[in-house]
Design a protein around this motif. Sequence first.
Motif, short mmCIF file in Angstrom:
data_model
loop_
_atom_site.label_atom_id
_atom_site.label_comp_id
_atom_site.label_asym_id
_atom_site.label_seq_id
_atom_site.Cartn_x
_atom_site.Cartn_y
_atom_site.Cartn_z
N MET A 1 0.84 -1.17 0.00
CA MET A 1 0.00 0.00 0.00
C MET A 1 0.89 1.25 0.00
SD MET A 1 -3.05 0.86 2.56
CE MET A 1 -3.40 2.51 2.99
N PRO A 2 0.67 2.15 -0.94
CA PRO A 2 1.51 3.34 -1.00
C PRO A 2 1.29 4.26 0.20
CG PRO A 2 -0.17 3.40 -2.71
CD PRO A 2 -0.29 2.09 -2.01
N ARG A 3 2.37 4.86 0.64
CA ARG A 3 2.28 5.77 1.77
C ARG A 3 1.91 7.18 1.34
NH1 ARG A 3 8.00 4.67 4.07
NH2 ARG A 3 8.11 2.85 2.77
N THR A 4 2.06 7.47 0.06
CA THR A 4 1.76 8.80 -0.46
C THR A 4 0.33 8.83 -0.97
OG1 THR A 4 4.07 8.95 -1.16
CG2 THR A 4 2.56 10.59 -2.04
N ARG A 5 -0.41 9.83 -0.56
CA ARG A 5 -1.79 9.95 -1.02
C ARG A 5 -1.82 10.25 -2.51
NH1 ARG A 5 -2.79 13.06 4.14
NH2 ARG A 5 -3.83 11.53 5.45
N GLU A 6 -2.94 9.91 -3.13
CA GLU A 6 -3.08 10.06 -4.57
C GLU A 6 -2.92 11.52 -5.02
OE1 GLU A 6 -6.36 9.00 -7.94
OE2 GLU A 6 -6.26 7.69 -6.17
N ALA A 7 -3.50 12.45 -4.28
CA ALA A 7 -3.39 13.87 -4.62
C ALA A 7 -1.93 14.33 -4.55
CB ALA A 7 -4.25 14.71 -3.68
N GLN A 8 -1.19 13.84 -3.57
CA GLN A 8 0.22 14.19 -3.44
C GLN A 8 1.03 13.58 -4.58
OE1 GLN A 8 1.65 16.29 -1.11
NE2 GLN A 8 3.45 16.13 -2.38
N ARG B 1 -0.07 13.02 -7.62
CA ARG B 1 -0.34 13.85 -8.81
C ARG B 1 0.50 15.12 -8.78
NH1 ARG B 1 -5.68 12.23 -7.84
NH2 ARG B 1 -6.17 14.20 -6.84
N TYR B 2 0.57 15.74 -7.61
CA TYR B 2 1.37 16.95 -7.44
C TYR B 2 2.85 16.66 -7.68
CZ TYR B 2 3.56 20.96 -5.18
OH TYR B 2 4.33 22.06 -4.92
N ASN B 3 3.35 15.53 -7.17
CA ASN B 3 4.75 15.15 -7.36
C ASN B 3 5.07 14.92 -8.84
OD1 ASN B 3 5.10 15.28 -4.61
ND2 ASN B 3 5.04 13.06 -4.30
N ILE B 4 4.14 14.31 -9.57
CA ILE B 4 4.35 14.06 -10.99
C ILE B 4 4.42 15.39 -11.75
CG2 ILE B 4 3.25 13.15 -13.08
CD1 ILE B 4 4.61 11.02 -11.42
N LYS B 5 3.53 16.32 -11.43
CA LYS B 5 3.56 17.63 -12.10
C LYS B 5 4.86 18.37 -11.81
CE LYS B 5 -1.41 18.23 -12.39
NZ LYS B 5 -2.58 18.94 -11.93
N LEU B 6 5.34 18.29 -10.58
CA LEU B 6 6.61 18.91 -10.22
C LEU B 6 7.76 18.24 -10.96
CD1 LEU B 6 5.46 20.59 -7.69
CD2 LEU B 6 7.73 20.10 -6.81
N ASP C 1 3.19 8.17 -19.46
CA ASP C 1 2.53 7.19 -18.59
C ASP C 1 2.13 7.80 -17.25
OD1 ASP C 1 2.12 4.83 -19.84
OD2 ASP C 1 3.66 3.71 -18.76
N ALA C 2 3.10 8.45 -16.61
CA ALA C 2 2.86 9.01 -15.28
C ALA C 2 1.86 10.16 -15.33
CB ALA C 2 4.18 9.48 -14.67
N LEU C 3 1.95 10.99 -16.36
CA LEU C 3 1.03 12.13 -16.47
C LEU C 3 -0.40 11.67 -16.71
CD1 LEU C 3 3.23 14.56 -18.59
CD2 LEU C 3 2.54 14.88 -16.21
N GLU C 4 -0.58 10.62 -17.52
CA GLU C 4 -1.92 10.11 -17.80
C GLU C 4 -2.54 9.49 -16.55
OE1 GLU C 4 -1.53 7.43 -21.08
OE2 GLU C 4 -1.39 9.06 -22.54
N ARG C 5 -1.73 8.74 -15.82
CA ARG C 5 -2.23 8.06 -14.63
C ARG C 5 -2.33 8.98 -13.43
NH1 ARG C 5 -0.13 3.66 -16.23
NH2 ARG C 5 1.95 3.70 -15.42
N CYS D 1 -0.05 9.27 -11.25
CA CYS D 1 0.84 8.77 -10.19
C CYS D 1 1.79 7.75 -10.79
CB CYS D 1 0.03 8.13 -9.06
SG CYS D 1 -0.96 6.73 -9.58
N VAL D 2 2.86 7.43 -10.07
CA VAL D 2 3.82 6.46 -10.58
C VAL D 2 3.25 5.05 -10.45
CG1 VAL D 2 5.87 7.84 -10.25
CG2 VAL D 2 5.02 6.48 -8.37
N ARG D 3 3.76 4.15 -11.30
CA ARG D 3 3.25 2.79 -11.35
C ARG D 3 3.44 2.07 -10.01
NH1 ARG D 3 4.13 1.75 -16.37
NH2 ARG D 3 6.36 1.91 -16.14
#
Length: 153
Positions: A1-8, A10-15, A131-135, A137-139
């Motif tokens: 289970m990922p420790r990073t929330r989905e919203a975070q 998405r923000y990390n991918i944009k950064l 891939d990451a931008l469409e999803r 979040c990272v795989r």
Amino acid sequence: MPRTREAQQRYNIKLSYKKLVALLETNFPDGVCVITLDYWREYPAPGEKLATEQHRAWHRMLKGMAGGKLAHIHAMGRNEQGDGYPIHRVITALQEDFAEFAADYWDYGNTQVETVPREGLEALAGLIMQDALERGCVREFGKHTWDSSGLVR
């Protein structure tokens, strides 16, 4: 289970995307040479670990040919055909003829070498992170979308 929330995530991918664009524009003001390394379809698709090791071996050889230093960005993703085969994209400032020579040393499949002018760097960053931008979040948790070496930060 990922420790990073989905919203975070998405923000990390944009950064990460913004950082990649900035790195490309700062380090490659005259454009880049993109070496795309693919795999033959006659053999089963390698797993992520094997594909990473094959790329590292090729990269060590390339680094030796380039004199020990090679400023580059590497991204491994899946090809556009959706058949599960990995694809490596190496972005560097090598001359196209030297890049074609180095690409011939990839023993696992087809290669493609192309140049991208400065105007196309933002689109190239989008392709690398598609891939990451469409999803959003990272795989897998803790996996980087791209890595770099020898660049001005």
